[in-house]
Design a protein around this motif. Sequence first.
Motif, PDB file in Angstrom:
ATOM      1  N   GLN A 177      36.067   8.372  26.719  1.00  0.00           N
ATOM      2  CA  GLN A 177      34.730   8.410  27.627  1.00  0.00           C
ATOM      3  C   GLN A 177      34.811   6.869  28.042  1.00  0.00           C
ATOM      4  O   GLN A 177      34.762   6.040  27.042  1.00  0.00           O
ATOM      5  CB  GLN A 177      33.632   8.703  26.775  1.00  0.00           C
ATOM      6  N   ILE A 236      32.780   3.628  29.123  1.00  0.00           N
ATOM      7  CA  ILE A 236      31.729   2.844  29.087  1.00  0.00           C
ATOM      8  C   ILE A 236      31.525   1.940  29.758  1.00  0.00           C
ATOM      9  O   ILE A 236      32.580   0.930  29.366  1.00  0.00           O
ATOM     10  CB  ILE A 236      31.394   2.787  27.226  1.00  0.00           C
ATOM     11  N   GLU A 289      23.674   8.293  27.868  1.00  0.00           N
ATOM     12  CA  GLU A 289      24.960   8.550  27.670  1.00  0.00           C
ATOM     13  C   GLU A 289      25.650   7.755  26.478  1.00  0.00           C
ATOM     14  O   GLU A 289      26.503   8.143  25.555  1.00  0.00           O
ATOM     15  CB  GLU A 289      25.720   8.112  28.954  1.00  0.00           C
ATOM     16  N   PHE A 300      27.208   9.224  23.039  1.00  0.00           N
ATOM     17  CA  PHE A 300      28.600   8.862  22.782  1.00  0.00           C
ATOM     18  C   PHE A 300      28.497   8.668  21.264  1.00  0.00           C
ATOM     19  O   PHE A 300      29.353   9.096  20.367  1.00  0.00           O
ATOM     20  CB  PHE A 300      29.022   7.763  23.567  1.00  0.00           C
ATOM     21  N   ALA A 313      31.383   0.972  20.917  1.00  0.00           N
ATOM     22  CA  ALA A 313      31.694   1.715  22.216  1.00  0.00           C
ATOM     23  C   ALA A 313      32.435   0.386  22.772  1.00  0.00           C
ATOM     24  O   ALA A 313      31.866  -0.777  22.899  1.00  0.00           O
ATOM     25  CB  ALA A 313      30.805   2.084  23.111  1.00  0.00           C
TER      26      ALA A 313
END
Length: 175
Positions: free
Chosen positions: A119, A121, A129, A133, A147
């Motif tokens: 994903q 970021i 979002e 995550f 992240a």
Amino acid sequence: MTDIMAQSMTTEGSPSIPELQQPFVSKWASRYRGATVEDLDPPAALSLNPSDPISLALLSAFERDYTHLTIVDSQTRALLGYISIPQLQARLERGEVKPEDEVRTAMMRFRRKDAAKYQVITMETPLEELEAFFAGVATAGKKQDFAVITDENRRFVLGVATVADLEEFVKRRPA
């Protein structure tokens, strides 16, 4: 956190077979009000090379109060993985690695085979979002501690955001 697997109840009130996954519901959505990762004001990323010594990783992280450092290829600057400083400290204490060992011996590598699940970021990612995550919505319930923030094309590591960063943002933001 909201449990993303809903269970239906039988007439007696006991849980039955889990139903389809329910959409993620943010517990802090009212505080975000359109905010993005950029609003967290993440510090610039500190990236090391796999050949750097573990002692440099520890020193760099402590100087900046970072809990995670990204590892990039020394030539292409491609993102290879990361080092979790708390995990690294535990491995040092157990004697699994030494300060003079290369970072490559202790780093967690990103699995390229799972690229479909990767994903992206970015600074423009909505905080809802990012929260999803961290909650593990995209990783079958496996919660994430941090992240890596990249550009849209995943060419440059811009920073790292943690669950603590998100919590701090929520504390500062009026209800």
